[in-house]
Design a protein around this motif. Structure first.
Motif, mmCIF file in Angstrom:
data_model
loop_
_atom_site.group_PDB
_atom_site.id
_atom_site.type_symbol
_atom_site.label_atom_id
_atom_site.label_comp_id
_atom_site.label_asym_id
_atom_site.label_seq_id
_atom_site.Cartn_x
_atom_site.Cartn_y
_atom_site.Cartn_z
ATOM 1 N N ALA A 184 0.845 -1.207 0.000
ATOM 2 C CA ALA A 184 0.000 0.000 0.000
ATOM 3 C C ALA A 184 0.874 1.249 0.000
ATOM 4 O O ALA A 184 1.766 1.401 0.835
ATOM 5 C CB ALA A 184 -0.916 -0.004 1.220
ATOM 6 N N ASP A 185 0.645 2.111 -0.990
ATOM 7 C CA ASP A 185 1.402 3.367 -1.022
ATOM 8 C C ASP A 185 0.428 4.538 -0.900
ATOM 9 O O ASP A 185 -0.743 4.343 -0.571
ATOM 10 C CB ASP A 185 2.258 3.454 -2.297
ATOM 11 N N GLY A 186 0.899 5.726 -1.153
ATOM 12 C CA GLY A 186 0.032 6.884 -1.011
ATOM 13 C C GLY A 186 -0.135 7.281 0.447
ATOM 14 O O GLY A 186 -1.200 7.755 0.856
ATOM 15 N N VAL A 187 0.923 7.098 1.247
ATOM 16 C CA VAL A 187 0.850 7.491 2.662
ATOM 17 C C VAL A 187 0.531 8.981 2.756
ATOM 18 O O VAL A 187 1.169 9.806 2.098
ATOM 19 C CB VAL A 187 2.192 7.161 3.372
ATOM 20 N N GLY A 188 -0.489 9.317 3.534
ATOM 21 C CA GLY A 188 -0.871 10.718 3.722
ATOM 22 C C GLY A 188 -1.494 11.355 2.498
ATOM 23 O O GLY A 188 -1.546 12.582 2.390
ATOM 24 N N ARG A 189 -1.977 10.545 1.539
ATOM 25 C CA ARG A 189 -2.461 11.076 0.254
ATOM 26 C C ARG A 189 -3.945 10.825 0.001
ATOM 27 O O ARG A 189 -4.461 11.298 -1.006
ATOM 28 C CB ARG A 189 -1.680 10.436 -0.901
ATOM 29 N N HIS A 190 -4.617 10.041 0.833
ATOM 30 C CA HIS A 190 -5.994 9.658 0.524
ATOM 31 C C HIS A 190 -6.989 10.614 1.182
ATOM 32 O O HIS A 190 -6.890 10.900 2.376
ATOM 33 C CB HIS A 190 -6.271 8.221 0.964
ATOM 34 N N ASP A 191 -7.943 11.085 0.372
ATOM 35 C CA ASP A 191 -8.964 11.990 0.905
ATOM 36 C C ASP A 191 -9.876 11.262 1.898
ATOM 37 O O ASP A 191 -10.275 11.840 2.909
ATOM 38 C CB ASP A 191 -9.811 12.553 -0.240
ATOM 39 N N VAL A 192 -10.220 10.027 1.553
ATOM 40 C CA VAL A 192 -11.123 9.235 2.392
ATOM 41 C C VAL A 192 -10.562 7.816 2.494
ATOM 42 O O VAL A 192 -10.145 7.236 1.480
ATOM 43 C CB VAL A 192 -12.553 9.172 1.804
ATOM 44 N N VAL A 193 -10.542 7.268 3.706
ATOM 45 C CA VAL A 193 -10.126 5.879 3.917
ATOM 46 C C VAL A 193 -11.240 5.179 4.693
ATOM 47 O O VAL A 193 -11.716 5.700 5.710
ATOM 48 C CB VAL A 193 -8.800 5.792 4.705
ATOM 49 N N ILE A 194 -11.672 4.020 4.181
ATOM 50 C CA ILE A 194 -12.735 3.259 4.836
ATOM 51 C C ILE A 194 -12.105 2.017 5.469
ATOM 52 O O ILE A 194 -11.505 1.210 4.750
ATOM 53 C CB ILE A 194 -13.808 2.775 3.831
ATOM 54 N N ASP A 195 -12.253 1.846 6.759
ATOM 55 C CA ASP A 195 -11.703 0.666 7.422
ATOM 56 C C ASP A 195 -12.755 -0.430 7.490
ATOM 57 O O ASP A 195 -13.687 -0.366 8.286
ATOM 58 C CB ASP A 195 -11.219 1.021 8.832
ATOM 59 N N CYS A 196 -12.585 -1.437 6.643
ATOM 60 C CA CYS A 196 -13.475 -2.612 6.652
ATOM 61 C C CYS A 196 -12.663 -3.854 6.997
ATOM 62 O O CYS A 196 -13.025 -4.969 6.606
ATOM 63 C CB CYS A 196 -14.118 -2.814 5.289
ATOM 64 N N THR A 197 -11.552 -3.678 7.690
ATOM 65 C CA THR A 197 -10.661 -4.816 7.934
ATOM 66 C C THR A 197 -11.226 -5.777 8.968
ATOM 67 O O THR A 197 -10.882 -6.956 8.964
ATOM 68 C CB THR A 197 -9.293 -4.345 8.452
ATOM 69 N N GLY A 198 -12.044 -5.265 9.893
ATOM 70 C CA GLY A 198 -12.463 -6.111 11.011
ATOM 71 C C GLY A 198 -11.296 -6.463 11.912
ATOM 72 O O GLY A 198 -11.367 -7.417 12.683
ATOM 73 N N SER A 199 -10.230 -5.694 11.808
ATOM 74 C CA SER A 199 -8.999 -6.016 12.539
ATOM 75 C C SER A 199 -8.498 -4.771 13.271
ATOM 76 O O SER A 199 -8.658 -3.646 12.785
ATOM 77 C CB SER A 199 -7.935 -6.485 11.543
ATOM 78 N N PRO A 200 -7.876 -4.964 14.431
ATOM 79 C CA PRO A 200 -7.310 -3.800 15.144
ATOM 80 C C PRO A 200 -6.189 -3.116 14.362
ATOM 81 O O PRO A 200 -5.800 -1.998 14.687
ATOM 82 C CB PRO A 200 -6.788 -4.387 16.468
ATOM 83 N N ASP A 201 -5.673 -3.774 13.313
ATOM 84 C CA ASP A 201 -4.624 -3.159 12.496
ATOM 85 C C ASP A 201 -5.182 -2.154 11.493
ATOM 86 O O ASP A 201 -4.419 -1.407 10.871
ATOM 87 C CB ASP A 201 -3.862 -4.242 11.710
ATOM 88 N N GLY A 202 -6.495 -2.124 11.327
ATOM 89 C CA GLY A 202 -7.088 -1.279 10.297
ATOM 90 C C GLY A 202 -6.930 0.200 10.573
ATOM 91 O O GLY A 202 -6.496 0.968 9.692
ATOM 92 N N LEU A 203 -7.278 0.631 11.766
ATOM 93 C CA LEU A 203 -7.257 2.071 12.056
ATOM 94 C C LEU A 203 -5.841 2.658 12.002
ATOM 95 O O LEU A 203 -5.654 3.737 11.418
ATOM 96 C CB LEU A 203 -7.941 2.344 13.404
ATOM 97 N N PRO A 204 -4.818 1.983 12.572
ATOM 98 C CA PRO A 204 -3.459 2.541 12.421
ATOM 99 C C PRO A 204 -3.056 2.704 10.949
ATOM 100 O O PRO A 204 -2.435 3.715 10.587
ATOM 101 C CB PRO A 204 -2.560 1.504 13.124
ATOM 102 N N LEU A 205 -3.433 1.740 10.098
ATOM 103 C CA LEU A 205 -3.115 1.863 8.670
ATOM 104 C C LEU A 205 -3.897 3.012 8.046
ATOM 105 O O LEU A 205 -3.349 3.798 7.258
ATOM 106 C CB LEU A 205 -3.417 0.536 7.944
ATOM 107 N N ALA A 206 -5.172 3.138 8.417
ATOM 108 C CA ALA A 206 -5.999 4.246 7.889
ATOM 109 C C ALA A 206 -5.380 5.586 8.269
ATOM 110 O O ALA A 206 -5.331 6.516 7.451
ATOM 111 C CB ALA A 206 -7.426 4.125 8.429
#
Ligand SMILES: [Zn+2]
Length: 325
Positions: A213-235
């Motif tokens: 996954a690239d585009g760090v700090g570049r996404h206007d909107v990020v949707i966390d559908c991971t169902g995992s505690p790792d989702g929000l830190p990545l978002a």
């Protein structure tokens, strides 16, 4: 003289373990319809409940379609899907037009009310939506989760120039990506499951493996559908300053989460749950969204416990339960 036996039905009940048992058929309250379930779908929430989520014990299941067999004449025989929040109609949330947040609600198969992995389920009449003939039973099972995906578009105005990332390509992430694709935004679905990523490729939705996954700090909107505690830190890493994160994940964080980036980058964090049934029904009826490729297994209700085990396997997406055979 023995009292008359109330009719029984088969149901998949969770009481610390999931098992198929015979229980009394529900008796609908005056404002409820009795529905004979035609098909139901296993959702990640059902699997989380079997791991203790919501501490729910009872009949599981909340994604379903069925026929009204008891109720007012104008409803009898109709094929319906039901919203899952059963509300009081009197509290401040209900009065304020936020009935999904009713302070006295029960939720079908999740909170204080039996679910639909059963031959019959009783639900409030006001929850029911007629399913048009253009939507077959297997597609109709997706109305509830698809409505949850549409909720994002009600909460955030997704502009076509926006760069949008959907994190997680599981059951809900796939539906969210299919809904957001229709906005014409610059969409990427980020996951780690080769099977579901291939499915998105076939739907012409751009994908990336989570490790790339690239585009760090570049996404206007990020949707966390991971169902995992790792989702929000990545978002938090992917979203741009003043961007928006929409959370669909309900699991607990396994370790302390650094929320400083939320403040420093002035990110908006929005929780998102149930959504508009009419949007989902219309999209399915128009064939704008075809969920059929998401169905990976079909099991009879008599093997309901197997259905849950199957749905937990990595190569499965949507597992359907058929109470009619
Ligand atoms: Zn209420």
């Amino acid at each position: 003289m023995t009292p008359p036996q109330s009719p029984t039905m088969r149901a998949l009940v969770f009481d610390g373990a999931a098992k198929v048992v015979d229980i009394p058929r529900p008796i609908p309250a005056p404002d409820e319809l009795l529905i004979r379930v035609r098909r139901a779908g296993v959702c990640s929430t059902d699997l989380e409940i079997t791991r203790g989520y919501m501490r729910f014990h009872g009949v599981l299941g909340h994604e379903f379609v069925g026929d009204v067999v008891e109720g007012p004449p104008e409803w009898k025989g109709r094929r319906v899907a039901s919203e899952i929040n059963c509300v009081c109609g009197r509290c401040d949330m209900c009065a304020g037009g936020l009935a999904n947040h009713c302070r006295d609600r029960t939720v079908i198969g999740i909170l204080g009310r039996p679910g639909a992995f059963a031959e019959y389920v009783a639900v409030p009449r006001q929850n029911c939506h007629q399913v048009p003939d253009a939507v077959d039973d297997e597609a109709a099972v997706f109305i509830e989760p698809l409505a949850a995906a549409f909720q994002i578009t009600r909460q955030v105005n997704i502009e076509s120039r926006y760069r949008v990332a959907v994190l997680g390509t599981g059951r809900l992430g796939l539906l969210v990506a299919m809904v957001l694709k229709r906005t014409g935004c610059r969409l990427v679905a980020i996951g780690r499951n080769p099977g579901t990523i291939a499915l998105l490729d076939r739907k012409h939705i751009a994908t990336t493996n989570v490790d790339d996954a690239d585009g760090v700090g570049r996404h206007d909107v990020v949707i966390d559908c991971t169902g995992s505690p790792d989702g929000l830190p990545l978002a938090l890493r992917l979203v741009r300053p003043r961007g928006v994160i929409v959370m669909k994940t309900t699991c607990q964080a396994s370790q302390p989460l650094n929320l400083a980036p939320l403040v420093i980058d002035e990110v908006s964090l929005i929780g998102s749950r149930c959504g508009p049934f009419p949007d989902a029904i219309a999209a399915l009826a128009r064939r704008d969204i075809d969920p059929a490729p998401l169905i990976t297994a079909r099991l009879p209700l008599s093997r309901g416990d197997d259905a849950l085990r199957t749905a937990a396997q990595r190569d499965q997406i949507k597992v359907l339960i058929d109470p009619t055979t």
